[in-house]
Design an enzyme around this catalytic site. Structure first.
Site, PDB file in Angstrom:
ATOM      1  N   HIS A  17       0.855  -1.194   0.000  1.00 13.68           N
ATOM      2  CA  HIS A  17       0.000   0.000   0.000  1.00 13.68           C
ATOM      3  C   HIS A  17       0.888   1.240   0.000  1.00 13.68           C
ATOM      4  O   HIS A  17       1.876   1.295   0.721  1.00 13.68           O
ATOM      5  CB  HIS A  17      -0.868  -0.017   1.273  1.00 13.68           C
ATOM      6  CG  HIS A  17      -1.906   1.055   1.320  1.00 13.68           C
ATOM      7  ND1 HIS A  17      -1.614   2.351   1.653  1.00 13.68           N
ATOM      8  CD2 HIS A  17      -3.234   1.024   1.063  1.00 13.68           C
ATOM      9  CE1 HIS A  17      -2.730   3.068   1.609  1.00 13.68           C
ATOM     10  NE2 HIS A  17      -3.725   2.285   1.256  1.00 13.68           N
TER      11      HIS A  17
ATOM     12  N   CYS B 186      -3.729   2.470  -4.480  1.00 16.52           N
ATOM     13  CA  CYS B 186      -4.636   3.310  -3.683  1.00 16.52           C
ATOM     14  C   CYS B 186      -4.644   4.725  -4.276  1.00 16.52           C
ATOM     15  O   CYS B 186      -3.691   5.484  -4.106  1.00 16.52           O
ATOM     16  CB  CYS B 186      -4.205   3.336  -2.221  1.00 16.52           C
ATOM     17  SG  CYS B 186      -5.233   4.450  -1.238  1.00 16.52           S
TER      18      CYS B 186
ATOM     19  N   HIS C  39      -7.714   0.363  -4.273  1.00 13.84           N
ATOM     20  CA  HIS C  39      -8.513   1.228  -3.396  1.00 13.84           C
ATOM     21  C   HIS C  39      -8.919   2.441  -4.225  1.00 13.84           C
ATOM     22  O   HIS C  39      -8.038   3.155  -4.710  1.00 13.84           O
ATOM     23  CB  HIS C  39      -7.676   1.763  -2.216  1.00 13.84           C
ATOM     24  CG  HIS C  39      -7.340   0.748  -1.189  1.00 13.84           C
ATOM     25  ND1 HIS C  39      -6.552   1.052  -0.093  1.00 13.84           N
ATOM     26  CD2 HIS C  39      -7.681  -0.552  -1.034  1.00 13.84           C
ATOM     27  CE1 HIS C  39      -6.417  -0.024   0.665  1.00 13.84           C
ATOM     28  NE2 HIS C  39      -7.092  -1.016   0.116  1.00 13.84           N
TER      29      HIS C  39
ATOM     30  N   ASP D  97     -12.642   3.067  -1.091  1.00 13.63           N
ATOM     31  CA  ASP D  97     -11.809   3.354   0.073  1.00 13.63           C
ATOM     32  C   ASP D  97     -12.342   4.606   0.757  1.00 13.63           C
ATOM     33  O   ASP D  97     -12.505   5.635   0.106  1.00 13.63           O
ATOM     34  CB  ASP D  97     -10.368   3.568  -0.385  1.00 13.63           C
ATOM     35  CG  ASP D  97      -9.399   3.646   0.775  1.00 13.63           C
ATOM     36  OD1 ASP D  97      -9.721   3.096   1.840  1.00 13.63           O
ATOM     37  OD2 ASP D  97      -8.327   4.256   0.619  1.00 13.63           O
ATOM     38  N   HIS D  98     -12.617   4.520   1.980  1.00 14.74           N
ATOM     39  CA  HIS D  98     -13.169   5.631   2.771  1.00 14.74           C
ATOM     40  C   HIS D  98     -14.476   6.127   2.144  1.00 14.74           C
ATOM     41  O   HIS D  98     -14.791   5.831   1.002  1.00 14.74           O
ATOM     42  CB  HIS D  98     -12.208   6.815   2.890  1.00 14.74           C
ATOM     43  CG  HIS D  98     -10.908   6.437   3.529  1.00 14.74           C
ATOM     44  ND1 HIS D  98      -9.924   7.349   3.794  1.00 14.74           N
ATOM     45  CD2 HIS D  98     -10.426   5.246   3.968  1.00 14.74           C
ATOM     46  CE1 HIS D  98      -8.888   6.730   4.337  1.00 14.74           C
ATOM     47  NE2 HIS D  98      -9.169   5.461   4.457  1.00 14.74           N
TER      48      HIS D  98
ATOM     49  N   TYR E  48     -14.800   4.937   7.450  1.00 15.98           N
ATOM     50  CA  TYR E  48     -15.389   3.630   7.156  1.00 15.98           C
ATOM     51  C   TYR E  48     -16.848   3.499   7.589  1.00 15.98           C
ATOM     52  O   TYR E  48     -17.274   2.449   8.042  1.00 15.98           O
ATOM     53  CB  TYR E  48     -14.531   2.517   7.767  1.00 15.98           C
ATOM     54  CG  TYR E  48     -13.221   2.372   7.031  1.00 15.98           C
ATOM     55  CD1 TYR E  48     -13.150   1.604   5.874  1.00 15.98           C
ATOM     56  CD2 TYR E  48     -12.066   3.035   7.456  1.00 15.98           C
ATOM     57  CE1 TYR E  48     -11.957   1.478   5.173  1.00 15.98           C
ATOM     58  CE2 TYR E  48     -10.874   2.927   6.756  1.00 15.98           C
ATOM     59  CZ  TYR E  48     -10.822   2.140   5.616  1.00 15.98           C
ATOM     60  OH  TYR E  48      -9.659   2.018   4.911  1.00 15.98           O
TER      61      TYR E  48
HETATM   62  C1  DNO Z   1      -6.584   3.453   5.455  1.00 16.07           C
HETATM   63  C2  DNO Z   1      -6.043   2.253   4.823  1.00 16.07           C
HETATM   64  C3  DNO Z   1      -4.666   1.902   5.316  1.00 16.07           C
HETATM   65  C4  DNO Z   1      -4.218   0.582   4.767  1.00 16.07           C
HETATM   66  C5  DNO Z   1      -2.851   0.152   5.189  1.00 16.07           C
HETATM   67  C6  DNO Z   1      -2.410  -1.041   4.402  1.00 16.07           C
HETATM   68  O1  DNO Z   1      -7.737   3.665   5.444  1.00 16.07           O
HETATM   69  O2  DNO Z   1      -6.086   2.321   3.452  1.00 16.07           O
HETATM   70  O3  DNO Z   1      -4.709   1.841   6.701  1.00 16.07           O
HETATM   71  O4  DNO Z   1      -5.095  -0.403   5.195  1.00 16.07           O
HETATM   72  O5  DNO Z   1      -1.938   1.150   5.048  1.00 16.07           O
HETATM   73  O6  DNO Z   1      -1.373  -1.680   5.050  1.00 16.07           O
END
Ligand code: DNO
Length: 387
Positions: free
Chosen positions: A235, A273, A300, A347-348, A364
């Site tokens: 990530h 991401c 993501h 993501d989020h 989340y």
């Molecule tokens: C945040 C996430 C990160 C992710 C880590 C992966 O929302 O995208 O915390 O899970 O960095 O190791």
């Protein structure tokens, strides 16, 4: 035409968004981790199996492990790092034996993602996560009192930070501190003293050293992952620039080229991401996706809106600075070439509507993410039909 696999992050039994809720979103895959296992310890197969059964009982599939956290000893290549690397290998094997095909992790020193506010109100009235340089400087210079902190900020930020520090109440300072040091829901909170100690371990570690440490780790674990059929997905740094005096090595195309070429094993791949990478104006995300290609193992999707000073908030999934159409198109082309569904998750999401009345894990909540998922799904179908 192959659609990407729709997944949803679930923090485990204490997540206020239940698996039954997730089922209603239309997502089919779950992204989860055993957050109760201390960093560095082995994920035993029976523990993994237990979580897997719980997920399957809800008629969902555990598609991605996010994350098996990399112990700080491995990142600093000190202390018990050899033992922790061996334990990481065992965890990979155990995850594989339970049939989960992807493991996400990061190599951010000390902290996982960093923000300065978790409830920044955007124009619609919804709340978003926010990163502000002045607030980070307030924390770094005046709360944490890190040695050499002042030199990390330009004069303008320093002056603003001094004024802002004076204007903040003790409660506001406390809350800022909690936000900056916020880790992963369900994991142990750290104090400023812990943080200083952790930062100190990086005094003599620069960018090159950290890259070497990651390369060593990957050269050990990638063959194991390859052998047991697991794909690793690193990530990116969030945010993708140095903070708190720490080196950053997973922030740009140059960084990915180094990582992927240095350990040129197909198991060694990326969690693409868009929210993390998009916070740097240097990153052209569609071009990056194209270049990384099939080494993208997990996605993501998220957007961000930056200002001239480099502060940013998390925007609507299809709004903000990232051209989500161009990114999605590129990812779908990779997906068609690959021939098997690549998992993605919204993501989020904003805290919005009923989310605002609930205690949710920052970023989340259910409705904000559901909105993101629905919009992304529509975008995906529109692009696929017109390809
Ligand atoms: C945040 C996430 C990160 C992710 C880590 C992966 O929302 O995208 O915390 O899970 O960095 O190791």
């Amino acid at each position: 035409m192959i659609l990407m696999e729709q997944t949803w992050r679930w923090f485990g039994p204490n997540d206020p968004v239940s698996l039954a809720d997730v089922k209603q979103t239309g997502a089919t895959g779950i992204v989860s981790a055993l957050h109760h296992i201390p960093h560095g310890e082995i994920w035993q197969a029976d523990e993994i199996e237990k979580r897997k059964m719980e997920i399957e009982k809800a008629r969902l599939t555990w598609s991605v492990v996010e994350s098996i956290t990399v112990h700080e000893d491995i990142k600093t290549r000190s202390g018990n790092y050899k033992k922790y690397i061996e334990q990481y290998k065992t965890s990979i094997r155990n995850v594989a034996s339970c049939g989960i095909p992807i493991i996400t992790y990061n190599f951010m020193p000390v902290n996982d993602w960093t923000r300065t506010s978790l409830d920044y109100e955007i124009l619609t009235g919804a709340k978003a996560l926010y990163f502000n340089w002045v607030d980070l400087a307030v924390f770094d210079i005046f709360i944490l009192k890190r040695k050499g902190a002042t030199a990390s900020y330009n004069d303008n930020i320093q002056q603003q930070a001094e004024q802002r520090f004076k204007s903040y109440s003790p409660e506001q300072l406390d809350s800022l501190s909690g936000v900056v040091m916020f880790g992963i829901p369900g994991e142990k909170r750290i104090t400023t003293a812990d943080m200083l100690k952790k930062l100190e371990a990086y005094t003599d570690i620069d960018r090159n050293d950290l890259q070497e440490n990651l390369s060593h780790f990957l050269s050990e674990i990638a063959p194991v992952a390859q052998e047991c059929g697991v794909k690793l997905a690193i990530h990116p740094d969030d945010p993708p620039f140095p903070i708190l005096g720490l080196p950053r090595i997973v922030s740009s195309m140059e960084d990915f080229n180094y990582i992927l070429n240095r350990v040129n094993n197909p198991a060694n791949g990326v969690c693409f991401c868009t929210g993390s990478l998009g916070a740097s104006s240097k990153n052209d995300l569609a071009a990056m996706a194209k270049e990384i290609g099939e080494r993208i193992h997990f996605i993501h999707l998220r957007n961000i809106k930056k200002d001239e000073e480099g502060n940013f908030f998390e925007a609507e999934h299809l709004g903000g600075d990232n051209d989500m159409y161009a990114i999605m198109k590129e990812l779908l082309l990779i997906q068609q070439k690959k021939g098997t569904p690549i998992p993605f998750r919204p993501d989020h999401g904003h805290q919005m509507l009923d989310d605002l009345n609930k205690i949710t894990n920052p970023g989340y909540s259910a409705i904000g993410r559901l909105r993101g998922l629905a919009e992304l799904r529509g975008l995906e179908m529109g692009i696929l039909r017109s390809l």
